[in-house]
Write a protein that holds these residues in place. Structure first.
Motif, PDB file in Angstrom:
ATOM      1  N   VAL A   8      -5.251  19.620  22.743  1.00  0.00           N
ATOM      2  CA  VAL A   8      -4.933  18.201  22.836  1.00  0.00           C
ATOM      3  C   VAL A   8      -5.742  17.462  21.778  1.00  0.00           C
ATOM      4  N   LEU A   9      -5.030  16.762  20.905  1.00  0.00           N
ATOM      5  CA  LEU A   9      -5.656  15.958  19.873  1.00  0.00           C
ATOM      6  C   LEU A   9      -5.498  14.499  20.255  1.00  0.00           C
ATOM      7  N   ARG A  10      -6.588  13.744  20.197  1.00  0.00           N
ATOM      8  CA  ARG A  10      -6.543  12.322  20.565  1.00  0.00           C
ATOM      9  C   ARG A  10      -6.872  11.505  19.334  1.00  0.00           C
ATOM     10  N   GLY A  11      -6.003  10.549  19.035  1.00  0.00           N
ATOM     11  CA  GLY A  11      -6.219   9.749  17.848  1.00  0.00           C
ATOM     12  C   GLY A  11      -5.791   8.310  18.017  1.00  0.00           C
ATOM     13  N   ARG A  12      -6.187   7.530  17.039  1.00  0.00           N
ATOM     14  CA  ARG A  12      -5.886   6.098  16.997  1.00  0.00           C
ATOM     15  C   ARG A  12      -4.753   5.886  16.002  1.00  0.00           C
ATOM     16  N   VAL A  13      -3.740   5.125  16.389  1.00  0.00           N
ATOM     17  CA  VAL A  13      -2.594   4.834  15.535  1.00  0.00           C
ATOM     18  C   VAL A  13      -3.063   4.039  14.310  1.00  0.00           C
ATOM     19  N   VAL A  14      -2.655   4.513  13.133  1.00  0.00           N
ATOM     20  CA  VAL A  14      -2.968   3.826  11.875  1.00  0.00           C
ATOM     21  C   VAL A  14      -1.713   3.794  11.008  1.00  0.00           C
ATOM     22  N   SER A  15      -1.677   2.851  10.104  1.00  0.00           N
ATOM     23  CA  SER A  15      -0.553   2.763   9.162  1.00  0.00           C
ATOM     24  C   SER A  15      -0.683   3.852   8.110  1.00  0.00           C
ATOM     25  N   GLY A  16       0.460   4.312   7.620  1.00  0.00           N
ATOM     26  CA  GLY A  16       0.477   5.339   6.589  1.00  0.00           C
ATOM     27  C   GLY A  16       0.921   4.778   5.256  1.00  0.00           C
ATOM     28  N   VAL A  17       1.162   5.690   4.312  1.00  0.00           N
ATOM     29  CA  VAL A  17       1.573   5.272   2.975  1.00  0.00           C
ATOM     30  C   VAL A  17       3.087   5.277   2.800  1.00  0.00           C
ATOM     31  N   GLY A  18       3.827   5.876   3.750  1.00  0.00           N
ATOM     32  CA  GLY A  18       5.286   5.837   3.703  1.00  0.00           C
ATOM     33  C   GLY A  18       5.959   6.992   2.987  1.00  0.00           C
ATOM     34  N   SER A  19       5.192   7.971   2.540  1.00  0.00           N
ATOM     35  CA  SER A  19       5.784   9.095   1.805  1.00  0.00           C
ATOM     36  C   SER A  19       6.767   9.892   2.653  1.00  0.00           C
ATOM     37  N   PHE A  20       6.376  10.204   3.890  1.00  0.00           N
ATOM     38  CA  PHE A  20       7.271  11.004   4.730  1.00  0.00           C
ATOM     39  C   PHE A  20       8.540  10.234   5.081  1.00  0.00           C
ATOM     40  N   SER A  21       8.483   8.917   5.153  1.00  0.00           N
ATOM     41  CA  SER A  21       9.700   8.136   5.417  1.00  0.00           C
ATOM     42  C   SER A  21      10.765   8.478   4.385  1.00  0.00           C
ATOM     43  N   PHE A  22      10.364   8.441   3.135  1.00  0.00           N
ATOM     44  CA  PHE A  22      11.291   8.735   2.045  1.00  0.00           C
ATOM     45  C   PHE A  22      11.745  10.185   2.087  1.00  0.00           C
TER      46      PHE A  22
END
Length: 140
Positions: A8-22
């Motif tokens: 189980v990995l626990r993390g905080r939501v952060v904005s990304g750079v958008g590369s995977f969207s494309f």
């Protein structure tokens, strides 16, 4: 954190750079062939407290398969009970990419921010099943 079965990995939501969207949009057929799921074009980025290294067993999308330059490791996981996939480029795994190893990117068939009403700073857990968790590390 390992409970003997699931990582189980626990993390905080952060904005990304958008590369995977494309790239998910451009390579949708390749990702669907690898995962069995039509992925939403984008990932949810989580900032972990410590680095996460990929397990030895991963699904691979090799650059040579689509005539590109970036290869991606894919690890099945779940987020709040929903089937998903952790995606990481080789550059990010090697420490030479856009993200440090404390960032994981999660993809599934819907936009997770909308589904779970997430905002930057919210905490979330990602579960990686034992057959995929072996040899992956989350350093304390």
């Amino acid at each position: 954190m390992m409970d003997g079965k699931t990582l189980v990995l626990r993390g905080r939501v952060v904005s990304g750079v958008g590369s995977f969207s494309f790239w998910i949009g451009q390579l949708q057929d390749h990702y669907e062939r690898k995962t069995g799921m039509r992925l939403y074009p984008g990932t949810l980025n989580l900032q972990l407290e410590s680095e996460y290294s990929l397990p030895a067993k991963v699904i691979r999308l090799e650059a040579s398969e689509y005539g590109g330059r970036v290869s991606v490791s894919i690890v099945p996981c779940s987020i709040q009970g929903r089937k998903a996939f952790l995606l990481r480029t080789d550059a990010n795994e090697n420490g030479t990419g856009d993200h440090p190893k404390t960032i994981i990117e999660i993809a599934t068939d819907v936009r997770l921010r909308d589904l779970f009403r997430l905002q930057d700073g919210d905490y979330l857990e990602v579960a990686i099943a034992p057959e995929w968790a072996a040899y992956g590390t989350s350093e304390p």
